[in-house]
Design an enzyme around this catalytic site. Structure first.
Site, mmCIF file in Angstrom:
data_model
loop_
_atom_site.group_PDB
_atom_site.id
_atom_site.type_symbol
_atom_site.label_atom_id
_atom_site.label_comp_id
_atom_site.label_asym_id
_atom_site.label_seq_id
_atom_site.Cartn_x
_atom_site.Cartn_y
_atom_site.Cartn_z
ATOM 1 N N GLY A 41 0.640 -1.317 -0.084
ATOM 2 C CA GLY A 41 -0.147 0.141 -0.056
ATOM 3 C C GLY A 41 0.960 1.283 -0.158
ATOM 4 O O GLY A 41 1.871 1.321 0.793
ATOM 5 N N SER A 42 0.446 2.195 -0.650
ATOM 6 C CA SER A 42 1.461 3.291 -0.985
ATOM 7 C C SER A 42 0.935 4.205 -2.156
ATOM 8 O O SER A 42 -0.107 4.353 -2.436
ATOM 9 C CB SER A 42 2.728 2.665 -1.448
ATOM 10 O OG SER A 42 2.707 2.063 -2.771
ATOM 11 N N ARG A 43 1.876 5.171 -2.420
ATOM 12 C CA ARG A 43 1.508 6.282 -3.511
ATOM 13 C C ARG A 43 2.709 6.777 -4.269
ATOM 14 O O ARG A 43 3.944 6.548 -3.762
ATOM 15 C CB ARG A 43 0.916 7.441 -2.645
ATOM 16 C CG ARG A 43 -0.193 8.524 -3.499
ATOM 17 C CD ARG A 43 -0.516 9.661 -2.751
ATOM 18 N NE ARG A 43 0.338 10.669 -2.685
ATOM 19 C CZ ARG A 43 0.125 11.601 -1.925
ATOM 20 N NH1 ARG A 43 -0.711 11.586 -0.887
ATOM 21 N NH2 ARG A 43 0.897 12.645 -1.858
#
Length: 219
Positions: free
Chosen positions: A187-189
């Protein structure tokens, strides 16, 4: 579909954990068949979730020297003008792509050129949609200068679940559009920063594919 190399250790540890847990359940609750099967199903679901997170699907990539190609799978959550204070130190157009735990988490070069700047920042693990995550979370910043002299900055940002950013980048490397430059776990950006006036080709909420979707035209 194959499994990405960054998943080998995590998958092996998951299998070991599942084996130990199920062995303990068998020993402790051997006479409770229903309970044992509930744990079997739950641990199998855990294995499938971890396995799919590290999947590396085969794709036909879209290389276009006149465009910026999406560096990651996910959803466009930000398109706005903002101050970029690390490298450009001026106002830029920011496009952010949120990668949920069910997305492929391989990161790919959005443009071809030369790596002019790279820096890793340790930091917090705020939720990836939190505006402060761009400046306070664990992250990397990479700037690639294209053949026509246009610098494109992109930033890996850890999220609330992510605890490790992986990168295969160093300054003066030759970057090839759509090739892997890193991986973010769980999970990240990814943020991209363009000159003001850049024509963006995606919309808020749009789902994009790494190495395929065109994000913007190069100025």
């Amino acid at each position: 579909m194959t499994i990405h190399k960054e998943g080998y250790t995590t998958i092996a540890l998951t299998v070991l954990f599942i084996f130990i847990l199920n062995a303990f359940i068998d020993y402790k609750f051997g006479d409770l068949a229903v309970l044992r099967w509930i744990f079997y199903v739950l641990t199998f679901a855990l294995f499938v979730i971890v396995l799919q997170f590290f999947r590396n699907p085969k794709r036909e990539f879209n290389r276009n020297d006149a465009a910026v190609i999406s560096p990651a799978d996910g959803k466009v959550v930000v398109i706005e003008e903002t101050e970029e204070g690390e490298y450009f130190k001026d106002k830029r157009l920011q496009v952010s792509i949120f990668m949920s735990p069910i997305n492929v988490h391989i990161n790919r070069y959005p443009v071809s050129g030369t790596v002019k700047f790279f820096k890793y920042h340790p930091g917090k693990y705020l939720a990836a949609w939190n505006p402060k995550s761009s400046t306070e979370n664990e992250r990397t910043t990479t700037v690639v200068e294209t053949a026509n002299g246009t610098p494109v900055l992109f930033r890996q940002i850890a999220g609330a679940l992510a605890r490790r950013i992986v990168w295969y980048v160093k300054e003066d490397d030759k970057a090839t559009q759509t090739q892997e430059f890193g991986f973010i776990k769980f999970g990240s950006r990814v943020d991209l920063f363009f000159p003001i006036g850049t024509k963006v080709k995606v919309e808020l909420g749009q789902v994009v594919k790494g190495g395929i979707t065109e994000i913007a035209d190069l100025v």
